[in-house]
Design a protein around this motif. Sequence first.
Motif, PDB file in Angstrom:
ATOM      1  N   GLU A 139      -2.574   1.409   7.293  1.00 54.55           N
ATOM      2  CA  GLU A 139      -3.609   2.353   6.880  1.00 54.55           C
ATOM      3  C   GLU A 139      -4.099   2.317   5.478  1.00 54.55           C
ATOM      4  O   GLU A 139      -5.183   2.443   5.352  1.00 54.55           O
ATOM      5  N   ARG A 140      -3.282   1.926   4.681  1.00 55.00           N
ATOM      6  CA  ARG A 140      -3.601   2.127   3.197  1.00 55.00           C
ATOM      7  C   ARG A 140      -4.777   1.038   2.896  1.00 55.00           C
ATOM      8  O   ARG A 140      -5.953   1.237   2.146  1.00 55.00           O
ATOM      9  N   THR A 192       3.268   3.613   8.895  1.00 55.25           N
ATOM     10  CA  THR A 192       2.026   3.658   8.784  1.00 55.25           C
ATOM     11  C   THR A 192       1.134   2.270   8.919  1.00 55.25           C
ATOM     12  O   THR A 192       0.191   1.835   8.295  1.00 55.25           O
ATOM     13  N   ARG A 237      -7.210   7.882   4.557  1.00 54.35           N
ATOM     14  CA  ARG A 237      -6.284   7.328   5.453  1.00 54.35           C
ATOM     15  C   ARG A 237      -6.034   8.157   6.962  1.00 54.35           C
ATOM     16  O   ARG A 237      -5.819   7.541   7.861  1.00 54.35           O
TER      17      ARG A 237
END
Length: 219
Positions: A36-37, A69, A47
């Motif tokens: 995500e980042r 994530t 995000r």
Amino acid sequence: MKTTGGAAESEAERAAATLRDQIVDGERLPGSRLVERDLAAELGVSRLPIREALRALTNEGLVTPRPRTWAVVREFSEQDIDDLQQVRVALEPLAFAGLAATRTAEDLERLRAILARHAEAASRGDVAASHREAAAFHTVALELSPNGLVGEVGALLASRLRWMLSQHDDLLAVTDEHEELYAAIEAGDPERARALAEEHLVSSARRAEEHGRAAHVTA
């Protein structure tokens, strides 16, 4: 600056479209991580829309979620491919035959425009664009089927079908086969359209197998 719900949804859709293209076009390889980042920084969004995009692509069958994530680009197994091929064998001859029986001028115009873009991309050797238009020809035919359930199932499988229809290297041969299918639809010949769809599925499976062998050798 805070984003409104509508803007966030639009960003998620744009992020999903970008990632979908990258996955299907082979820019992001099966098994590669989707963090995500990192994706947020790459695509210039927060995000949250990335999270929504990954959820959508998971539902479409292109992404496999992992804890927390990140996710990975789905690796299609031989069983996955066999399952999808079986569904295509059931749906596509029915869709093309039905469309040949009920086609309208608007239907033909829409398919003709796709074929024009497809032929142009294939002739210049643009693999990604040719694959994209080849998939569009199939998904639109499913959408236009007079059997509403065929259209619904086709929509659910659209991304996986698009991935499968990108697994070949013979751009011009696929263009020729699609032209024959279009001619049968235009002529209003359901049986011819059904037979050509069945033949096309066999040749598509062969080309995908050859593509897979070539990719394995290259790797």
